[in-house]
Write an enzyme that holds these catalytic residues in place. Structure first.
Site, PDB file in Angstrom:
ATOM      1  N   HIS A 189       0.765  -1.181   0.121  1.00 51.47           N
ATOM      2  CA  HIS A 189      -0.054  -0.049   0.083  1.00 51.47           C
ATOM      3  C   HIS A 189       0.969   1.327  -0.158  1.00 51.47           C
ATOM      4  CE1 HIS A 189      -2.714   2.882   1.704  1.00 51.47           C
ATOM      5  NE2 HIS A 189      -3.655   2.247   1.221  1.00 51.47           N
ATOM      6  N   ASP A 218       3.014  -3.901   8.087  1.00 46.90           N
ATOM      7  CA  ASP A 218       1.821  -3.020   8.075  1.00 46.90           C
ATOM      8  C   ASP A 218       0.596  -4.322   8.267  1.00 46.90           C
ATOM      9  OD1 ASP A 218      -0.637  -2.163   7.014  1.00 46.90           O
ATOM     10  OD2 ASP A 218       0.176  -1.594   5.001  1.00 46.90           O
ATOM     11  N   GLN A 233      -4.445  -5.052   6.978  1.00 52.28           N
ATOM     12  CA  GLN A 233      -5.404  -6.130   6.696  1.00 52.28           C
ATOM     13  C   GLN A 233      -5.276  -7.253   7.159  1.00 52.28           C
ATOM     14  OE1 GLN A 233      -7.583  -5.076   4.445  1.00 52.28           O
ATOM     15  NE2 GLN A 233      -6.960  -3.166   3.883  1.00 52.28           N
ATOM     16  N   LYS A 256     -10.799  -0.455  10.310  1.00 51.79           N
ATOM     17  CA  LYS A 256     -10.964  -1.761   9.631  1.00 51.79           C
ATOM     18  C   LYS A 256     -11.207  -2.756  10.609  1.00 51.79           C
ATOM     19  CE  LYS A 256      -7.382  -0.092   6.408  1.00 51.79           C
ATOM     20  NZ  LYS A 256      -8.229   0.607   5.308  1.00 51.79           N
ATOM     21  N   CYS A 292      -4.528   2.223  -3.803  1.00 46.16           N
ATOM     22  CA  CYS A 292      -3.529   2.771  -3.096  1.00 46.16           C
ATOM     23  C   CYS A 292      -2.314   1.889  -3.291  1.00 46.16           C
ATOM     24  CB  CYS A 292      -3.651   3.276  -1.765  1.00 46.16           C
ATOM     25  SG  CYS A 292      -4.809   4.589  -1.576  1.00 46.16           S
TER      26      CYS A 292
END
Length: 404
Positions: free
Chosen positions: A121, A198, A201, A224, A362
């Protein structure tokens, strides 16, 4: 788990869009919020609203307890060793930028290496790109396999003794790939590098444990994972965070201020300047309680089963191109329909009450790797059902007919 019963706890999902029941398939962008989170926010603002760590009055004490209680919940939720390792931020992007802005310049010299992947991302690409430009470090990319996976042998070839930082998404927001973060961390550490993960997700969809992964930094967002917008977390190993300088100054991160120099508070407060995101932290704590009551393993199993069902249903539609590996571990399916622009597909789906995401997500370097400009993404969560997938498949067939 019963997704239909869980769906009942999300007020926003019980509405019609363009005369159709809402089918929300955009949780990778932002999840919806259950009643318990909305009620926690309402209760905070109606009963406990005050600044934290300052006033000795009752409201201030209750707000501080709420805020620090949320930090304790995050600590347990991700398996951190110390509450001091949990920094509240505005989200994943801010958390990653703190590492790039504070830790990066302190350890990088000209010619040192930062290693990432083409699937990142932009929030986990641009900070390292800019850091490399400022420090004259070398930005290197681990190549992707044909289906988007990262092969450990390529990781071994890319990371060297000049590598100081490895930054990688646990889960791709486009391909649905789950990267072998634990093994990559071991390779990075063997070469004396730190790994930055990261987790935007991954954290909402599967159980994560910092001790098991052995990552040095880990970032994720609340919005999220059923929490409010504007709240996120940076986890960092305590010794690393203690060695870093803050990037924002003022307010509650101060220990002592002189006319010409100042000193900072201890962790985690030296990274939380100004009035913190109190209500957001309260909402995040409530979201964690909600998710843990269901069980992260149960959520993961449900989403994996649903994603495989979606792959099967969409594969039946002639003219659909699916991206990423066939076997899915997370609830995310990315595709294109013939030569119809993804924005047109998403617009027609919206006319049927189906919310998906269209664009480059993104991830423009990844789009170029896929040799497309953009895609359509249907992302699933604990409140989605097979009926939602059936509605998507039916609407895609109608979209195909509409465009001839």
């Amino acid at each position: 788990m019963n997704a239909e019963l869980i769906k009942e706890q999300f007020p926003i999902l019980h509405q019609e869009i363009n005369g159709h029941p809402l089918v929300y398939l955009d949780s990778a962008a932002s999840s919806q919020k259950p009643k318990v989170v909305l009620e926690a926010l309402k209760h905070y603002y109606e009963w406990d609203n005050a600044n934290v760590h300052r006033g000795v009055h009752t409201l201030g004490s209750r707000a501080t307890d709420d805020y620090e209680g949320a930090r304790e919940k995050v600590t347990k939720f991700i398996g951190a060793s110390h509450t001091e390792e949990i920094i509240f931020t505005r989200g994943t992007t801010t958390a990653l930028n703190i590492v790039a802005s504070s830790y990066g310049p302190a350890v990088l010299q000209e010619g040192d290496e930062i290693v990432i992947t083409p699937m990142e991302h932009h929030s986990n690409l641009i900070p390292w790109q800019q850091l490399a430009l400022r420090t004259k470090a070398v930005l290197k990319y681990i190549p992707l396999q044909a289906d988007g996976h990262v092969a450990l042998e390529d990781v071994e070839k890319t990371i060297t003794n000049r590598t100081k930082i490895v930054a990688i998404a646990y889960v791709s927001n486009v391909l649905g790939v789950v990267n072998p973060v634990k093994q990559i961390a071991e390779i990075a550490h063997r070469h004396g590098a730190v790994i930055v993960v990261d987790g935007a997700q991954s954290t909402p969809h599967m159980k994560v444990n910092m001790q098991d992964l052995d990552c040095d930094f880990y970032a994720f967002s609340g919005h999220k994972m059923c929490a409010p917008t504007g709240i996120g977390v940076l986890y960092g190993k305590k010794t690393l965070l203690e060695s870093m300088e803050p990037v924002e100054f003022g307010g509650e991160m101060i220990n002592d201020v002189g006319l010409y120099e100042s000193t900072w508070k201890e962790l985690p407060y030296k990274f939380e300047g100004g009035t913190p995101i109190i209500a957001g932290a309260v909402g995040l704590g409530a979201a964690i309680d909600f998710l843990e009551a269901i069980g992260m393993d149960e959520i993961h199993r449900h989403e994996t089963k649903l994603a495989m069902y979606a792959m099967d249903r969409l594969s039946e539609i002639e003219g659909i191109t699916l991206y990423g590996p066939r076997d899915r571990e997370v609830g995310l399916v990315t595709f294109n329909l013939m030569d119809v622009h993804p924005h047109d597909v998403a617009t027609v789906l919206d006319a049927s009450g189906i919310a998906v995401r269209a664009g480059h997500h993104c991830c423009q370097p990844l789009m170029r790797w896929l040799q497309v400009n953009s895609t359509v993404r249907a992302s699933l969560y604990l409140y989605n059902t097979e009926q939602d997938i059936d509605a998507l498949a039916k609407a895609l067939i109608q979209t195909k007919e509409y465009f001839g």
